[in-house]
Structures are given as structure tokens and as C-alpha cells.
Scaffold this active site. Structure first.
Site, PDB file in Angstrom:
ATOM      1  CG  ASP A 231      -1.968   0.997   1.251  1.00 14.54           C
ATOM      2  OD1 ASP A 231      -2.824   0.930   0.356  1.00 14.54           O
ATOM      3  OD2 ASP A 231      -1.982   1.867   2.146  1.00 14.54           O
ATOM      4  CD  GLU A 293      -2.107   2.187  -3.675  1.00 17.52           C
ATOM      5  OE1 GLU A 293      -3.137   2.811  -3.918  1.00 17.52           O
ATOM      6  OE2 GLU A 293      -1.463   2.361  -2.619  1.00 17.52           O
TER       7      GLU A 293
HETATM    8  C1  NOJ Z   1      -4.490   2.829  -0.980  1.00 16.18           C
HETATM    9  C2  NOJ Z   1      -5.633   1.901  -0.719  1.00 16.18           C
HETATM   10  O1  NOJ Z   1      -5.914   1.173  -1.883  1.00 16.18           O
HETATM   11  C3  NOJ Z   1      -6.777   2.748  -0.254  1.00 16.18           C
HETATM   12  O2  NOJ Z   1      -7.981   2.027  -0.197  1.00 16.18           O
HETATM   13  C4  NOJ Z   1      -6.419   3.348   1.075  1.00 16.18           C
HETATM   14  O3  NOJ Z   1      -7.437   4.238   1.478  1.00 16.18           O
HETATM   15  C5  NOJ Z   1      -5.106   4.119   1.013  1.00 16.18           C
HETATM   16  N1  NOJ Z   1      -4.085   3.445   0.261  1.00 16.18           N
HETATM   17  C6  NOJ Z   1      -4.569   4.347   2.390  1.00 16.18           C
HETATM   18  O4  NOJ Z   1      -4.123   3.159   2.945  1.00 16.18           O
END
Ligand code: NOJ
Length: 580
Positions: A231, A293
Site C-alpha cells: 500500500d 501501489e
Molecule cells: C491505498 C488503498 O488502496 C486505499 O484504499 C487506502 O485508502 C489508502 N491506500 C490508504 O491506505
């Protein structure tokens, strides 16, 4: 299954092609993988409490195996107050009772392994929940203590420290800083949270934070996970001195603020962390992977996350956000393949996930109905569902024919749209509350899945309870109906995924097919399959090869491809021979 012949039955001349890349001969599974994202709370609820759970996923693994996927990525299932859909983790090495137990997790991994499916889990290293024991300890300890140093605490600015330490904004709106009350009751320091105030950022300059996450990696690798989706993988390290930043809160470039200058994203030291994690993963069997991500632009910079000694994959968000436009799509595909090839990494295509409008909704928006920001509500102009579905099927077919990895989001194989009329009282996304409703948030793409047209909550469970309401349209799109219908979106996905494997498209080659290059039809050849996506307004005459697969059922008979339809043609078979 039709086999590809190496040579086209009707020779193509070199001036009909632009070569982009050769097929890839590596056996590494993640270079061409199909990974299916499960958002556990909305997948399948086994105990009727209205929340999907791990036993629900285990029970339905057979349905996912039918899609011929390589792995499942599970969004967070850890103990969490659920202030941000579980991305606010209060214990990284446990399962929230809402979703089951560690035994349930082990049972899921074991059954999935038996079906040849890896389980990839979501690692959230940038921040935890304010309910995490480490953060609670930091609040109880004095300024300057080792406990506070696990997070990013600073004194405020202004004569009495009454203003935030800098001007950084939260992704979800408002300041990225919250002031605490010290244990003695006085107004105290501020802590940084790039997301909600319930999600304090860790201090990755502190070796103790690094050690803690190495422990977490080992914990799950020992339980047999197939890897980690990481993440906000671009945010862990912040620039020294935390200088002000007036650009976008998500780190993407904007007028006057190039993303590479953002002090909270893409700092060079971040890459050492991933180098060390890659070394940890290499100690385990089964080739576990890391997928970043990371909202980093341009693509050349993003490749820094997937150099050979760092992560294996990174989501291609430039592709996800490309509009319905042939020239734009050709551009992003071409630059993605060429750019990732420079570092020997696969391109990882994605059209939907739990953070964006589902592509069946997005592609049903027109210039008139598009709404800035995230989410669509009952007051907004509604998308054209029929157009969105047609385009979504065609766009997915094109994606599944591209060389590289693919991520699917649960329900896209059913052509599900967002819930675009969700009443405000159900909204849970923190961005809704933090912006006073100006941003509707991401709840619309998270509605529980429809399994049976005649079941309670459409077969999501047996009780009819559901943590988010399902939109009306889901009733006609349930999995049982689509399994029984040869012309359904689910049947199209199944055939496409089958043919993708049979023709080795994920590890395939890429040549642009020039006869269509100046038109609104995207056309390319991968391993002997000619892929055509008609993004224009008029029918297209099909070249004289047999149709392997088409989102337009009439295409093989009429030899025409209608607008918003995609076809795969077999260069090894002449049209007509397939109909015999
Ligand atoms: C990316 C995640 O996919 C999202 O759902 C989340 O709110 C943020 N990062 C914070 O962790």
C-alpha cells in the site's frame, strides 16, 4: 482449443507492422499472471452478519478457479477499526474477528494452493491505525521518546505551536497533521497522517520500524502467502525537514508542482527498503512477489520500483486512467511496454479496483455526465449503463490480450457497475466526512457481490444483511444467471482467460497492426492473435482471419466489428474455415 500457428495464413508485409517487443521466454509466473482482487468485506458472507469473511472466500474458491487465475490479492483482513476499509491496521499479525481467524486464513491458503491459486496479501506499511499498540504507547510517552520516534511527531508552528508543522494535506481532505493532548492534559505535539487522522504515518527513518515490518513479512511468508501488494509504496520515506508542498496530496504532478518534487513521495531512500524485502522474499519457496501501489508519474520514474532487485510488479495506473480514446490508449500501451521493458519488468494492467469507479461505470460516462472527484451520487447525472457494459467487456478483452500481468477486481467479470445512487447515510469512506460530502468517496465500487438472483442480499449471505446496500442493477447480473448464459460477461471473461493461457498472450509479443493505425480502432498482434478494439462510431470490416473470440456475437457472421466491441482473430486460420 485452437492452436496458434507461427506463420499467418495470409502473409503480413513488414510495412503493416511496428514491432514493440518480443515474446518473453521466462518461466517466472508473475510476469504474465492474472491476479484477482478480493475485497473481503464484500465478497461472500458465510455467517450472515452482513460482512464478507474468509470462510466465505474459501467456500467460493471453486468459482474463482473457473476463471483460471494465478493468484488472489486479498485487501486487508487484519484487526482494524475499519475507519478506512481496513487500511487502518491495529495488528499486522492477526485476523479481525469480523473476517474470521488465523485458522480460517490457513484453511484459505491451503485450499487455494490445492487449486493452484496463490494468496497475496495487502501490506500497509506507511501508516497503521491510531488503535495500534505502538501508537497508543507513543501517545502515552513524552515528546522525544523512543515510542514517539516510531511515528512522525513534531511541535506545531506559531507562538504556541497551535498551527500544523507544515502545509501538507491529507489524501482524504484537510490537513495531514493532528494535534494531540499530552498525558498531562496540555495541548501537545502534532503527528503526521497522509490519510485519515486515524492513520498515523510510521517514521521509516527509524530502524525499529524497519525491523517491525521485517517481522511482519516473515510471519506471513511462513504461513505460505504468495506475496504482498504494498500500500502507498511510494510514501514511506519523507524528505528531511518535511518542507512545505503546495502540489497534489496524492503526489501526482500538477501545474507548477511536478510529482518528483513532492517531499512525501518517491524519496530515493525508499528503494533500500524494497531491496531488503526482496532479499527476504527470496528466502522462501514458491516465488512470492511484491507489487507496488505507487501513484508515480511519469512511467520512467515508476520503473524505479520494479528494477530487478526491488519489486516484481507495480500497478499501471496511467493505463487505468486512460479515457475511451484510441489514440490515447495506443499511446499508453506503447509507452508502458517500452518503458517497463527497459528495466526487464512486466507491465501490470488494471482497469478497476476498490479505489476507483468500476470501469463498467467509468466508460458509461460522457463529457456531460462526468463528475470531478471520486464517486457518483443520487443527485448526479447517471452513467449510461448499457454503453458502459459494452465498452467494459471490450476493454477487458483488450486488456486480457496484452503481454504482461493483469489485475481483475472482484465483480468486473460480472460487468458490475458502481452503486451510483447510494444514499449518504451509508457512506463510510473517510473522504466523504473529511470534505463535508464534497467528495462522495469510494463506497460505490465496494457494494457486496451478487451470487444468486433469488437469494437474500442476492446470495451474498443467507440473512439478507449487508454492510453496504447493493444497487438494483445487481439483480440481473448475479453470478448464477451469468454462469447459465453463454453470452454473459462472465462467459466472455472465462473464454478470454482460457484463450489467453492457450495462446500464451501474457508472455507474448507485440506488434502494432498498421492498417488501422490512423483510425479509432486499436489493433495489435500478440503471438499470432490479431486484437481489434473498435473505439469509434462506425462498424469496421474485419480482416480475413478467423474470429477466435468476440465481445460482439454477430462479428464472426457479419465480418464486421460494431462500435465498442473487441475481437481476437487467429492469424493462423482463414475466415470461413472456423465456421465449417
Ligand atoms: C491505498 C488503498 O488502496 C486505499 O484504499 C487506502 O485508502 C489508502 N491506500 C490508504 O491506505
Amino acid at each position: 482449443m485452437t492452436q496458434t500457428t507461427a506463420m499467418p495464413v495470409i502473409p503480413l508485409s513488414p510495412d503493416q507492422l511496428i514491432h514493440v517487443r518480443d515474446a518473453n521466454s521466462s518461466n517466472e509466473w508473475w510476469r504474465s499472471s492474472v491476479i484477482y482482487q478480493v475485497y473481503p468485506r464484500s465478497f461472500r458472507d458465510s455467517n450472515g452478519d452482513g460482512n464478507g469473511d474468509l470462510p466465505g472466500i474459501t467456500a467460493e474458491l471453486g468459482q474463482l478457479a473457473e476463471l483460471d487465475i494465478d493468484a488472489i490479492w486479498l485487501s486487508p483482513f487484519y484487526p482494524s477499526p475499519q475507519r478506512d476499509g481496513g487500511y487502518d491496521v491495529s495488528d499486522y499479525c492477526a485476523v479481525d474477528p469480523l473476517f474470521g481467524s488465523l485458522d480460517d486464513f490457513d484453511a484459505l491458503v491451503t485450499k487455494a494452493r490445492g487449486l493452484g491459486i496463490r494468496i497475496i496479501i495487502d501490506l500497509v506499511p506507511n501508516h497503521c491505525s491510531s488503535e495500534h499498540a505502538l501508537f497508543k504507547a507513543a501517545l502515552e510517552a513524552p515528546a522525544g521518546s523512543a515510542e514517539r520516534n516510531m511515528f512522525i511527531f513534531r511541535d506545531g508552528s506559531g507562538p504556541n505551536g497551535e498551527f500544523p508543522p507544515n502545509n501538507w494535506q491529507s489524501h482524504f481532505g484537510g490537513s495531514a497533521w493532528t494535534r494531540i493532548t499530552e498525558p498531562d492534559g496540555s495541548a501537545g505535539q502534532w503527528y503526521l497522517h497522509l490519510f485519515d487522522s486515524s492513520q498515523p504515518d510510521f517514521n521509516w527513518d527509524n530502524p525499529a520500524v524497519r525491523a517491525e515490518f521485517e517481522r511482519v513479512l516473515h510471519f506471513w511468508l511462513q504461513r505460505g502467502v504468495g506475496g504482498f501488494r504494498v500500500d502507498v509504496a511510494h510514501a514511506l520515506v519523507k524528505a528531511p525537514g518535511l518542507p512545505d508542498w503546495g502540489g497534489r496530496a496524492d503526489g501526482c504532478s500538477s501545474e507548477g508542482f511536478p510529482g518528483w518534487e513532492a517531499p512525501m513521495f518517491g524519496q530515493p531512500e525508499i528503494h533500500d527498503i524494497y531491496r531488503s524485502w526482496r532479499g527476504i522474499l527470496a528466502q522462501y519457496d514458491g516465488e512470492p512477489i511484491l507489487c507496488a501501489e505507487a501513484s508515480i508519474d511519469p512511467l520512467e520514474r515508476l520503473t524505479n520500483w520494479v528494477r530487478p532487485d526491488q519489486m516484481h510488479q507495480t500497478f499501471n495506473f496511467a493505463y487505468l486512467s486512460t479515457a475511451w480514446n484510441a489514440w490515447a490508449l495506443r499511446g499508453v500501451i506503447d509507452s508502458s511496454l517500452r518503458t517497463f521493458d527497459t528495466v526487464g519488468a512486466p507491465t501490470t494492467w488494471v482497469l478497476s479496483n476498490h479505489d476507483v469507479l468500476r470501469h463498467a461505470t467509468r466508460f458509461g460516462l460522457t463529457a456531460e455526465t462526468s463528475r470531478p472527484g471520486d464517486g457518483i451520487g443520487p443527485e448526479d447525472a447517471q452513467p449510461d449503463l448499457e454503453l458502459g457494459r459494452r465498452r467494459a467487456g471490450a476493454a477487458s478483452m483488450l486488456m486480457l490480450a496484452l503481454p504482461g500481468g493483469v489485475y481483475l477486481y472482484q465483480g468486473e467479470e460480472l460487468g458490475l457497475p458502481d452503486h451510483t445512487r447510494m444514499p449518504s447515510e451509508y457512506r463510510q469512506d473517510p473522504s466523504f466526512a473529511r470534505t463535508g460530502g464534497a467528495r462522495l468517496g469510494r463506497d460505490g465500487c465496494r457494494a457486496p457481490l451478487p451470487w444468486r438472483a433469488d437469494g437474500a442480499a442476492l446470495g451474498f449471505n443467507d440473512s439478507g444483511a449487508a454492510w453496504l446496500p447493493q444497487p438494483e442493477e445487481f439483480a440481473g447480473l448475479s453470478r448464477d444467471l451469468q454462469r447459465a448464459d453463454d453470452n454473459s460477461m462472465l462467459s466472455l471473461y472465462r473464454r478470454a482467460l482460457d484463450l489467453r493461457r492457450a495462446h500464451h498472450l501474457g508472455a507474448g509479443s507485440m506488434d502494432w497492426y498498421l492498417p488501422f493505425q490512423d483510425s479509432a480502432c486499436v489493433a495489435f498482434i500478440n503471438n499470432g492473435v490479431l486484437v481489434l478494439l473498435n473505439m469509434g462510431e462506425a462498424d469496421i470490416d474485419l480482416p480475413p482471419f478467423a474470429v477466435l473470440l468476440s465481445s460482439d456475437p454477430d462479428a464472426p457472421f457479419l465480418r464486421k466489428l460494431a462500435p465498442a466491441q473487441c475481437a481476437w482473430l487467429d492469424l493462423g486460420t482463414v475466415a470461413g474455415d472456423d465456421m465449417a
